[in-house]
Design a protein around this motif. Structure first.
Motif, PDB file in Angstrom:
ATOM      1  N   ALA A  22       0.845  -1.192   0.000  1.00  0.00           N
ATOM      2  CA  ALA A  22       0.000   0.000   0.000  1.00  0.00           C
ATOM      3  C   ALA A  22       0.880   1.241   0.000  1.00  0.00           C
ATOM      4  O   ALA A  22       1.904   1.292   0.686  1.00  0.00           O
ATOM      5  N   GLN A  23       0.507   2.245  -0.783  1.00  0.00           N
ATOM      6  CA  GLN A  23       1.389   3.387  -1.012  1.00  0.00           C
ATOM      7  C   GLN A  23       1.769   4.125   0.261  1.00  0.00           C
ATOM      8  O   GLN A  23       2.879   4.659   0.366  1.00  0.00           O
ATOM      9  N   ASP A  24       0.900   4.153   1.268  1.00  0.00           N
ATOM     10  CA  ASP A  24       1.241   4.877   2.487  1.00  0.00           C
ATOM     11  C   ASP A  24       2.315   4.175   3.304  1.00  0.00           C
ATOM     12  O   ASP A  24       2.842   4.733   4.267  1.00  0.00           O
ATOM     13  N   ALA A  25       2.677   2.949   2.896  1.00  0.00           N
ATOM     14  CA  ALA A  25       3.726   2.205   3.602  1.00  0.00           C
ATOM     15  C   ALA A  25       5.120   2.551   3.093  1.00  0.00           C
ATOM     16  O   ALA A  25       6.109   2.243   3.763  1.00  0.00           O
ATOM     17  N   TRP A  26       5.218   3.191   1.914  1.00  0.00           N
ATOM     18  CA  TRP A  26       6.547   3.455   1.370  1.00  0.00           C
ATOM     19  C   TRP A  26       6.695   4.817   0.694  1.00  0.00           C
ATOM     20  O   TRP A  26       7.779   5.184   0.261  1.00  0.00           O
ATOM     21  N   LEU A  27       5.631   5.616   0.624  1.00  0.00           N
ATOM     22  CA  LEU A  27       5.724   6.970   0.086  1.00  0.00           C
ATOM     23  C   LEU A  27       5.801   7.981   1.226  1.00  0.00           C
ATOM     24  O   LEU A  27       5.133   7.836   2.258  1.00  0.00           O
ATOM     25  N   SER A  28       6.607   9.028   1.023  1.00  0.00           N
ATOM     26  CA  SER A  28       6.650  10.122   1.985  1.00  0.00           C
ATOM     27  C   SER A  28       5.461  11.046   1.756  1.00  0.00           C
ATOM     28  O   SER A  28       4.750  10.942   0.749  1.00  0.00           O
ATOM     29  N   ALA A  29       5.259  11.977   2.656  1.00  0.00           N
ATOM     30  CA  ALA A  29       4.162  12.935   2.505  1.00  0.00           C
ATOM     31  C   ALA A  29       4.352  13.770   1.237  1.00  0.00           C
ATOM     32  O   ALA A  29       3.382  14.058   0.508  1.00  0.00           O
ATOM     33  N   ALA A  30       5.597  14.159   0.947  1.00  0.00           N
ATOM     34  CA  ALA A  30       5.862  14.953  -0.254  1.00  0.00           C
ATOM     35  C   ALA A  30       5.598  14.142  -1.516  1.00  0.00           C
ATOM     36  O   ALA A  30       5.088  14.668  -2.519  1.00  0.00           O
ATOM     37  N   GLU A  31       5.938  12.854  -1.496  1.00  0.00           N
ATOM     38  CA  GLU A  31       5.666  11.998  -2.649  1.00  0.00           C
ATOM     39  C   GLU A  31       4.162  11.788  -2.826  1.00  0.00           C
ATOM     40  O   GLU A  31       3.659  11.756  -3.953  1.00  0.00           O
ATOM     41  N   GLU A  32       3.443  11.648  -1.721  1.00  0.00           N
ATOM     42  CA  GLU A  32       1.987  11.534  -1.789  1.00  0.00           C
ATOM     43  C   GLU A  32       1.389  12.783  -2.435  1.00  0.00           C
ATOM     44  O   GLU A  32       0.447  12.701  -3.228  1.00  0.00           O
ATOM     45  N   ALA A  33       1.951  13.931  -2.119  1.00  0.00           N
ATOM     46  CA  ALA A  33       1.464  15.181  -2.701  1.00  0.00           C
ATOM     47  C   ALA A  33       1.703  15.219  -4.202  1.00  0.00           C
ATOM     48  O   ALA A  33       0.865  15.720  -4.964  1.00  0.00           O
ATOM     49  N   GLU A  34       2.852  14.690  -4.648  1.00  0.00           N
ATOM     50  CA  GLU A  34       3.116  14.641  -6.085  1.00  0.00           C
ATOM     51  C   GLU A  34       2.172  13.676  -6.780  1.00  0.00           C
ATOM     52  O   GLU A  34       1.690  13.946  -7.880  1.00  0.00           O
ATOM     53  N   LEU A  35       1.887  12.544  -6.148  1.00  0.00           N
ATOM     54  CA  LEU A  35       0.948  11.585  -6.719  1.00  0.00           C
ATOM     55  C   LEU A  35      -0.429  12.214  -6.897  1.00  0.00           C
ATOM     56  O   LEU A  35      -1.145  11.905  -7.866  1.00  0.00           O
ATOM     57  N   ALA A  36      -0.802  13.112  -5.993  1.00  0.00           N
ATOM     58  CA  ALA A  36      -2.119  13.746  -6.043  1.00  0.00           C
ATOM     59  C   ALA A  36      -2.301  14.623  -7.279  1.00  0.00           C
ATOM     60  O   ALA A  36      -3.431  14.995  -7.611  1.00  0.00           O
ATOM     61  N   PHE A  37      -1.194  14.949  -7.989  1.00  0.00           N
ATOM     62  CA  PHE A  37      -1.318  15.730  -9.215  1.00  0.00           C
ATOM     63  C   PHE A  37      -2.055  14.951 -10.305  1.00  0.00           C
ATOM     64  O   PHE A  37      -2.605  15.530 -11.223  1.00  0.00           O
ATOM     65  N   PHE A  38      -2.043  13.610 -10.212  1.00  0.00           N
ATOM     66  CA  PHE A  38      -2.605  12.776 -11.262  1.00  0.00           C
ATOM     67  C   PHE A  38      -3.993  12.286 -10.859  1.00  0.00           C
ATOM     68  O   PHE A  38      -4.145  11.608  -9.848  1.00  0.00           O
ATOM     69  N   ALA A  39      -4.970  12.609 -11.670  1.00  0.00           N
ATOM     70  CA  ALA A  39      -6.341  12.216 -11.373  1.00  0.00           C
ATOM     71  C   ALA A  39      -6.712  10.892 -12.019  1.00  0.00           C
ATOM     72  O   ALA A  39      -7.531  10.143 -11.484  1.00  0.00           O
ATOM     73  N   ARG A  69      13.054   5.314   3.594  1.00  0.00           N
ATOM     74  CA  ARG A  69      14.295   6.074   3.746  1.00  0.00           C
ATOM     75  C   ARG A  69      14.630   6.839   2.472  1.00  0.00           C
ATOM     76  O   ARG A  69      15.415   7.787   2.495  1.00  0.00           O
ATOM     77  N   VAL A  70      14.048   6.391   1.348  1.00  0.00           N
ATOM     78  CA  VAL A  70      14.341   6.973   0.042  1.00  0.00           C
ATOM     79  C   VAL A  70      13.176   7.863  -0.390  1.00  0.00           C
ATOM     80  O   VAL A  70      12.011   7.472  -0.293  1.00  0.00           O
ATOM     81  N   GLU A  71      13.503   9.046  -0.871  1.00  0.00           N
ATOM     82  CA  GLU A  71      12.479   9.970  -1.356  1.00  0.00           C
ATOM     83  C   GLU A  71      12.897  10.473  -2.732  1.00  0.00           C
ATOM     84  O   GLU A  71      14.023  10.926  -2.925  1.00  0.00           O
ATOM     85  N   ILE A  72      11.980  10.360  -3.698  1.00  0.00           N
ATOM     86  CA  ILE A  72      12.225  10.851  -5.061  1.00  0.00           C
ATOM     87  C   ILE A  72      11.203  11.935  -5.355  1.00  0.00           C
ATOM     88  O   ILE A  72       9.995  11.671  -5.389  1.00  0.00           O
ATOM     89  N   LEU A  73      11.679  13.151  -5.571  1.00  0.00           N
ATOM     90  CA  LEU A  73      10.787  14.282  -5.811  1.00  0.00           C
ATOM     91  C   LEU A  73      11.060  14.875  -7.189  1.00  0.00           C
ATOM     92  O   LEU A  73      12.217  15.071  -7.573  1.00  0.00           O
ATOM     93  N   SER A  74       9.999  15.161  -7.930  1.00  0.00           N
ATOM     94  CA  SER A  74      10.164  15.659  -9.298  1.00  0.00           C
ATOM     95  C   SER A  74       9.173  16.784  -9.616  1.00  0.00           C
ATOM     96  O   SER A  74       8.702  16.910 -10.739  1.00  0.00           O
ATOM     97  N   ARG A  75       8.853  17.588  -8.594  1.00  0.00           N
ATOM     98  CA  ARG A  75       8.012  18.764  -8.778  1.00  0.00           C
ATOM     99  C   ARG A  75       8.679  19.965  -8.118  1.00  0.00           C
ATOM    100  O   ARG A  75       9.225  19.858  -7.026  1.00  0.00           O
ATOM    101  N   SER A  76       8.629  21.111  -8.806  1.00  0.00           N
ATOM    102  CA  SER A  76       9.143  22.340  -8.210  1.00  0.00           C
ATOM    103  C   SER A  76       8.134  22.864  -7.196  1.00  0.00           C
ATOM    104  O   SER A  76       7.015  22.344  -7.076  1.00  0.00           O
TER     105      SER A  76
END
Length: 233
Positions: A22-39, A69-76
């Motif tokens: 489940a995504q909440d087990a391995w995504l950070s809050a910032a990554e969850e926010a980036e995922l929210a860009f996609f509907a 422990r790993v975070e990948i961010l790709s939004r300004s």
């Protein structure tokens, strides 16, 4: 822990059977926010599968199994897409990541030494003359005339080169011109500036071409290259 530079290209042809938690087990809050860009649900699944593979590669190279422990961010900060930035335990790293996905396929490129890398899955690229004249140079169109069906290869190279070498420019296929290419090297220019030769990894299929491009190996920077093709991890 990796002690020498490593470059990895991993192509997973069918990600539908990946054992993703489940995504909440391995995504950070910032990554969850980036995922929210996609509907669109399909787009969200593709994003999640690509991120899971990339985070897993980074975690394993860091001698860890904890993807949080790993975070990948790709939004300004303004929400625009940017080149992925990799953090481990909240700290910026030299890892460079490039991602491409279409349907159930995912292509991930990773380097551990700040070497720029770009990957692209060029699936179902139009092969007609109208498309070619719109996006390819005269030299590239001449190659296409001699090599029918190779539009996906040129398109994939253009995309991968731009991801690897582009800076703040807006994506424009005509901004990348392929001068020559082979199985392991491509020579090209980016917005009129000739680049040093780039190393390539290319695999073709009935759907199109999987392509990776990175800065060529130099004598003072020995690199272990791992190229992996799999139906599932």
């Amino acid at each position: 822990m990796i002690t020498s530079p490593t470059w990895i290209v991993r192509y997973v042809a069918d990600t539908r059977r990946l054992p993703i938690d489940a995504q909440d087990a391995w995504l950070s809050a910032a990554e969850e926010a980036e995922l929210a860009f996609f509907a669109h649900e399909d787009r969200r699944r593709q994003w999640l599968r690509a991120r899971w593979i990339a985070k897993r590669l980074i975690a394993l190279s860091s001698d860890s199994t904890d993807l949080r422990r790993v975070e990948i961010l790709s939004r300004s900060t303004s929400g625009l897409g940017v080149a992925p930035q990799v953090f481990v335990d909240g700290k910026p790293t030299q890892y460079r990541i490039s991602l491409s996905h279409t349907g159930s396929a995912v292509l991930v490129g990773m380097t551990t030494d700040a070497t720029s890398i770009g990957v692209d899955l060029a699936w179902d690229v139009p092969q007609d003359r109208h498309f070619s004249s719109a996006w390819f140079s005269e030299r590239e169109q001449a190659w296409l005339a001699e090599r029918p069906g190779s539009a996906s290869l040129l398109w994939g190279l253009k995309e991968a080169i731009f991801k690897s070498q582009g800076d703040s420019q807006t994506w424009n296929p005509r901004g990348v011109e392929i001068e020559s290419y082979g199985e392991h090297e491509v020579r090209c220019s980016l917005f009129g500036r000739r680049l040093a030769p780039l190393s390539t990894w290319i695999r073709t299929s009935s759907r199109g071409t999987a392509t990776a491009v990175w800065q060529a190996k130099t004598q003072d920077a020995p690199v272990t290259v791992r190229q992996e093709f799999s139906s599932c991890l």
